[in-house]
Design a protein around this motif. Structure first.
Motif, PDB file in Angstrom:
ATOM      1  N   GLN A  13       0.822  -1.208   0.000  1.00 55.97           N
ATOM      2  CA  GLN A  13       0.000   0.000   0.000  1.00 55.97           C
ATOM      3  C   GLN A  13       0.858   1.260   0.000  1.00 55.97           C
ATOM      4  OE1 GLN A  13      -1.080  -2.748   1.587  1.00 55.97           O
ATOM      5  NE2 GLN A  13      -2.921  -2.951   0.365  1.00 55.97           N
ATOM      6  N   LYS A  14       1.964   1.232   0.722  1.00 56.18           N
ATOM      7  CA  LYS A  14       2.857   2.393   0.803  1.00 56.18           C
ATOM      8  C   LYS A  14       4.044   2.275  -0.146  1.00 56.18           C
ATOM      9  CE  LYS A  14       1.882   3.384   5.653  1.00 56.18           C
ATOM     10  NZ  LYS A  14       2.476   3.539   6.986  1.00 56.18           N
ATOM     11  N   ASN A  15       4.080   1.199  -0.950  1.00 53.66           N
ATOM     12  CA  ASN A  15       5.228   0.933  -1.823  1.00 53.66           C
ATOM     13  C   ASN A  15       6.525   1.040  -1.036  1.00 53.66           C
ATOM     14  OD1 ASN A  15       3.658   0.508  -4.114  1.00 53.66           O
ATOM     15  ND2 ASN A  15       3.602   2.692  -4.574  1.00 53.66           N
ATOM     16  N   SER A  16       6.588   0.339   0.081  1.00 50.32           N
ATOM     17  CA  SER A  16       7.685   0.477   1.026  1.00 50.32           C
ATOM     18  C   SER A  16       8.353  -0.872   1.302  1.00 50.32           C
ATOM     19  CB  SER A  16       7.133   1.055   2.332  1.00 50.32           C
ATOM     20  OG  SER A  16       8.044   0.945   3.367  1.00 50.32           O
ATOM     21  N   ILE A  17       9.693  -0.831   1.428  1.00 42.47           N
ATOM     22  CA  ILE A  17      10.466  -2.005   1.818  1.00 42.47           C
ATOM     23  C   ILE A  17      11.384  -1.588   2.958  1.00 42.47           C
ATOM     24  CG2 ILE A  17      12.105  -3.781   1.105  1.00 42.47           C
ATOM     25  CD1 ILE A  17      11.170  -3.359  -1.760  1.00 42.47           C
ATOM     26  N   THR A  18      11.493  -2.427   3.981  1.00 39.84           N
ATOM     27  CA  THR A  18      12.347  -2.169   5.137  1.00 39.84           C
ATOM     28  C   THR A  18      13.400  -3.258   5.228  1.00 39.84           C
ATOM     29  OG1 THR A  18      10.497  -1.148   6.320  1.00 39.84           O
ATOM     30  CG2 THR A  18      12.387  -1.839   7.642  1.00 39.84           C
ATOM     31  N   THR A  37      12.848   2.195   2.297  1.00 40.53           N
ATOM     32  CA  THR A  37      12.622   2.875   1.030  1.00 40.53           C
ATOM     33  C   THR A  37      11.127   2.883   0.754  1.00 40.53           C
ATOM     34  OG1 THR A  37      12.831   0.855  -0.274  1.00 40.53           O
ATOM     35  CG2 THR A  37      14.834   2.138   0.079  1.00 40.53           C
ATOM     36  N   SER A  38      10.682   3.964   0.170  1.00 39.72           N
ATOM     37  CA  SER A  38       9.283   4.030  -0.255  1.00 39.72           C
ATOM     38  C   SER A  38       9.229   4.870  -1.525  1.00 39.72           C
ATOM     39  CB  SER A  38       8.396   4.629   0.840  1.00 39.72           C
ATOM     40  OG  SER A  38       8.791   5.939   1.143  1.00 39.72           O
ATOM     41  N   SER A  39       8.207   4.634  -2.308  1.00 39.77           N
ATOM     42  CA  SER A  39       8.063   5.389  -3.550  1.00 39.77           C
ATOM     43  C   SER A  39       6.620   5.835  -3.714  1.00 39.77           C
ATOM     44  CB  SER A  39       8.497   4.546  -4.750  1.00 39.77           C
ATOM     45  OG  SER A  39       7.651   3.436  -4.891  1.00 39.77           O
ATOM     46  N   GLU A  40       6.507   6.998  -4.304  1.00 35.91           N
ATOM     47  CA  GLU A  40       5.193   7.567  -4.591  1.00 35.91           C
ATOM     48  C   GLU A  40       5.320   8.379  -5.861  1.00 35.91           C
ATOM     49  OE1 GLU A  40       2.027  10.673  -2.603  1.00 35.91           O
ATOM     50  OE2 GLU A  40       3.416   9.608  -1.303  1.00 35.91           O
ATOM     51  N   HIS A  41       4.581   7.999  -6.874  1.00 34.34           N
ATOM     52  CA  HIS A  41       4.636   8.639  -8.184  1.00 34.34           C
ATOM     53  C   HIS A  41       6.077   8.637  -8.692  1.00 34.34           C
ATOM     54  CE1 HIS A  41       0.457   9.653  -7.656  1.00 34.34           C
ATOM     55  NE2 HIS A  41       0.752  10.212  -6.502  1.00 34.34           N
ATOM     56  N   GLN A  42       6.712   9.791  -8.817  1.00 36.18           N
ATOM     57  CA  GLN A  42       8.080   9.867  -9.327  1.00 36.18           C
ATOM     58  C   GLN A  42       9.096  10.120  -8.219  1.00 36.18           C
ATOM     59  OE1 GLN A  42       8.080  12.779 -12.429  1.00 36.18           O
ATOM     60  NE2 GLN A  42       6.636  11.647 -13.676  1.00 36.18           N
ATOM     61  N   TRP A  43       8.715   9.917  -6.966  1.00 36.73           N
ATOM     62  CA  TRP A  43       9.604  10.194  -5.836  1.00 36.73           C
ATOM     63  C   TRP A  43       9.987   8.917  -5.116  1.00 36.73           C
ATOM     64  CZ3 TRP A  43      11.509  14.939  -5.282  1.00 36.73           C
ATOM     65  CH2 TRP A  43      10.821  15.987  -5.881  1.00 36.73           C
ATOM     66  N   THR A  45      11.929   7.762  -1.515  1.00 37.86           N
ATOM     67  CA  THR A  45      12.413   8.247  -0.224  1.00 37.86           C
ATOM     68  C   THR A  45      13.229   7.151   0.442  1.00 37.86           C
ATOM     69  OG1 THR A  45      10.431   9.601   0.046  1.00 37.86           O
ATOM     70  CG2 THR A  45      11.720   9.159   2.019  1.00 37.86           C
ATOM     71  N   TYR A  46      14.429   7.510   0.876  1.00 38.69           N
ATOM     72  CA  TYR A  46      15.284   6.621   1.659  1.00 38.69           C
ATOM     73  C   TYR A  46      15.317   7.165   3.080  1.00 38.69           C
ATOM     74  CZ  TYR A  46      17.556   4.080  -2.190  1.00 38.69           C
ATOM     75  OH  TYR A  46      17.839   3.274  -3.250  1.00 38.69           O
TER      76      TYR A  46
END
Length: 81
Positions: A13-18, A37-43, A45-46
């Protein structure tokens, strides 16, 4: 720096990996070290979450620099297509 990691969590749901460091000389400096790490659209985040063993332990700027290099390599590859 060397670190053996395990994937601790994946959140679709959050496009996140830990990732959690479990071995390596990285843990000589830090009691714990987690990369999220997470991603949203073209961003992308680390987030580096760590606990220093001592106050004199340096900030993990080399690891952050590595992450930035990976992002630039991926961006360069994607922009070629």
């Amino acid at each position: 720096m060397f670190a053996k990691t395990v994937i601790e969590a994946i959140d679709p749901q959050k496009n996140s990996i830990t990732w959690n460091a479990i071995e390596g000389n990285l843990l000589d400096l830090y009691n714990s070290f987690v990369v999220i790490t997470s991603s949203e659209h073209q961003w992308i985040t680390y987030a580096l979450v760590y606990e220093k063993k001592t106050e004199d332990t340096p900030e993990p700027l080399a690891i952050l620099d590595y992450c930035i290099g990976v992002i630039k390599d991926v961006e360069g590859h994607l922009l070629k297509n």
